[in-house]
Design an enzyme around this catalytic site. Structure first.
Site, PDB file in Angstrom:
ATOM      1  N   TYR A 144       0.830  -1.210   0.000  1.00 20.11           N
ATOM      2  CA  TYR A 144       0.000   0.000   0.000  1.00 20.11           C
ATOM      3  C   TYR A 144       0.862   1.257   0.000  1.00 20.11           C
ATOM      4  O   TYR A 144       0.703   2.138  -0.852  1.00 20.11           O
ATOM      5  CB  TYR A 144      -0.916  -0.021   1.220  1.00 20.11           C
ATOM      6  CG  TYR A 144      -1.892   1.126   1.284  1.00 20.11           C
ATOM      7  CD1 TYR A 144      -2.959   1.211   0.392  1.00 20.11           C
ATOM      8  CD2 TYR A 144      -1.768   2.117   2.255  1.00 20.11           C
ATOM      9  CE1 TYR A 144      -3.867   2.262   0.454  1.00 20.11           C
ATOM     10  CE2 TYR A 144      -2.670   3.172   2.325  1.00 20.11           C
ATOM     11  CZ  TYR A 144      -3.714   3.235   1.430  1.00 20.11           C
ATOM     12  OH  TYR A 144      -4.609   4.286   1.495  1.00 20.11           O
ATOM     13  N   GLY A 147       2.964   1.393  -3.146  1.00 19.71           N
ATOM     14  CA  GLY A 147       2.056   1.496  -4.284  1.00 19.71           C
ATOM     15  C   GLY A 147       1.553   2.913  -4.463  1.00 19.71           C
ATOM     16  O   GLY A 147       1.520   3.452  -5.575  1.00 19.71           O
ATOM     17  N   ASN A 173      -6.066   9.990   8.363  1.00 16.65           N
ATOM     18  CA  ASN A 173      -7.128   9.154   8.935  1.00 16.65           C
ATOM     19  C   ASN A 173      -8.501   9.825   8.860  1.00 16.65           C
ATOM     20  O   ASN A 173      -8.703  10.910   9.396  1.00 16.65           O
ATOM     21  CB  ASN A 173      -6.818   8.827  10.400  1.00 16.65           C
ATOM     22  CG  ASN A 173      -5.634   7.902  10.541  1.00 16.65           C
ATOM     23  OD1 ASN A 173      -4.520   8.267  10.172  1.00 16.65           O
ATOM     24  ND2 ASN A 173      -5.850   6.712  11.070  1.00 16.65           N
ATOM     25  N   VAL A 186      -8.987   1.756  13.410  1.00 14.61           N
ATOM     26  CA  VAL A 186      -9.156   1.925  14.844  1.00 14.61           C
ATOM     27  C   VAL A 186     -10.545   2.463  15.210  1.00 14.61           C
ATOM     28  O   VAL A 186     -11.158   1.995  16.176  1.00 14.61           O
ATOM     29  CB  VAL A 186      -8.026   2.806  15.425  1.00 14.61           C
ATOM     30  CG1 VAL A 186      -8.079   4.219  14.880  1.00 14.61           C
ATOM     31  CG2 VAL A 186      -8.067   2.817  16.932  1.00 14.61           C
ATOM     32  N   GLN A 208       0.445   5.888  21.100  1.00 14.12           N
ATOM     33  CA  GLN A 208       0.626   6.297  19.709  1.00 14.12           C
ATOM     34  C   GLN A 208      -0.540   7.201  19.296  1.00 14.12           C
ATOM     35  O   GLN A 208      -1.654   7.057  19.799  1.00 14.12           O
ATOM     36  CB  GLN A 208       0.756   5.087  18.776  1.00 14.12           C
ATOM     37  CG  GLN A 208      -0.462   4.207  18.640  1.00 14.12           C
ATOM     38  CD  GLN A 208      -0.509   3.079  19.657  1.00 14.12           C
ATOM     39  OE1 GLN A 208      -0.101   3.244  20.787  1.00 14.12           O
ATOM     40  NE2 GLN A 208      -1.043   1.934  19.242  1.00 14.12           N
ATOM     41  N   ASP A 272       3.839  -0.207  12.269  1.00 12.25           N
ATOM     42  CA  ASP A 272       2.773   0.717  12.635  1.00 12.25           C
ATOM     43  C   ASP A 272       3.389   2.031  13.106  1.00 12.25           C
ATOM     44  O   ASP A 272       4.194   2.048  14.034  1.00 12.25           O
ATOM     45  CB  ASP A 272       1.922   0.115  13.769  1.00 12.25           C
ATOM     46  CG  ASP A 272       0.627   0.883  13.985  1.00 12.25           C
ATOM     47  OD1 ASP A 272      -0.128   1.022  13.018  1.00 12.25           O
ATOM     48  OD2 ASP A 272       0.390   1.341  15.117  1.00 12.25           O
TER      49      ASP A 272
END
Length: 314
Positions: A144, A147, A173, A186, A208, A272
């Site tokens: 991803y 890409g 997000n 999430v 995080q 992550d």
């Protein structure tokens, strides 16, 4: 009236974009292969006189006549894009080539829905568009991340080499109604777990951070970028610059749903990122855009949507 193509139009963002374009009077051609898009996201548009749907995979050429192209086709959550990593990379790269070729032939303006994932696990905070990123090229998220990075390269090369009118938007997000309940993101994870009374899974220690943009704000930024002058190519960050820890998000979901769910901790997934926050100076100055919906307000709307989805057994 414009004829506008939306790839990935049955997805979370794509379906909201189709709504916005129809509301302003455009003719909308929506294409999707339903790998992650859902028919119910566009079911309310069936029979609309200015809406057309074609089931199609962007890794194959498409021959249509359009004025604008919004290229949103690609699974965007780790659960989905890692399921078939090779196809994810093909969708980003070959899909971009096919849509850019279409834009070149029809002289259409084309917008690439890129991602904050191009920054990887950043060493610069917040992330500005001139930061080149810190991405693992061979990790489990690379299909991803890389890409989308390659797609950006193609967009700028088509602009330089063929004078294609491009726009590149880096999406941070985003959440809201029509998120896939099993996409592993999430916000949807926390809400669905809370509504089902299950333990809420918090990866790592919960410190995080992410910055969450409500879908209506995001679509507004996307449309503004497409409608901006030809001198505004991007890439431009579009997202909410207000940062929250994962623990703060979990606590907010618990409060707003009224659940008795407990928080449980699991190991942090590979690659992550620890921090993710957009610098939206360019969006403010070039597009006159900044988010309007506060997190609690957006979460309440999203929770209301998921109450009906969870009730259907999703």
């Amino acid at each position: 009236m414009k004829k506008v193509l939306v790839t990935g139009g049955a997805g979370f963002l794509g379906s909201h974009l189709c709504d916005r374009l129809l509301d302003r009077g455009d003719d909308v051609l929506c294409i999707d292969n339903f790998f992650t898009g859902q028919r119910k996201n566009i079911a309310h548009l069936n029979g609309h006189p200015r809406f057309e749907f074609i089931r199609h995979d962007v890794t194959f050429p498409l021959f249509v006549e359009v004025d604008q192209i919004f290229n949103l086709a690609c699974p965007a959550s780790p659960v989905h894009y890692q399921f078939d990593a090779v196809q994810t990379a093909k969708t980003s790269v070959i899909g971009a080539i096919n849509m850019l070729g279409l834009a070149k032939r029809t002289k259409a303006k084309i917008l690439q829905a890129s991602t904050s994932e191009v920054y990887g696990d950043p060493e610069v905070h917040p992330q500005t568009e001139d930061y080149w990123g810190r991405v693992n090229p061979i990790g489990i998220r690379s299909c991803y991340d890389e890409g989308k990075r390659c797609a950006e390269t193609l967009f700028f090369d088509y602009q330089r080499q063929h004078n294609v009118k491009i726009k590149v938007m880096r999406i941070f997000n985003t959440y809201g109604p029509r998120m896939h309940p099993n996409d592993g993101r999430v916000v949807s994870n926390f809400i669905v777990q809370a509504l089902r009374g299950e333990d809420i899974t918090l990866y790592g220690d919960g410190t995080q951070t992410r910055s969450f943009c409500y879908v209506d704000d995001l679509i507004d930024g996307m449309v503004r970028l497409m409608d901006s002058g030809d001198d505004v190519l991007g890439p431009i960050n579009v997202g909410n610059p207000v940062e929250f820890t994962m623990r703060e998000l979990a606590d907010a979901v618990i409060e707003l749903t009224g659940t008795k769910s407990k928080i449980v901790h699991r190991p942090l997934p590979s690659d992550d990122p620890r921090q993710r926050q957009p610098d939206i100076t360019q969006a403010r100055t070039k597009l006159g855009w900044e988010p309007q919906v506060q997190l609690r307000q957006g979460l309440m709307r999203t929770i209301d949507y998921f109450r009906s989805v969870v009730g259907e057994g999703a």
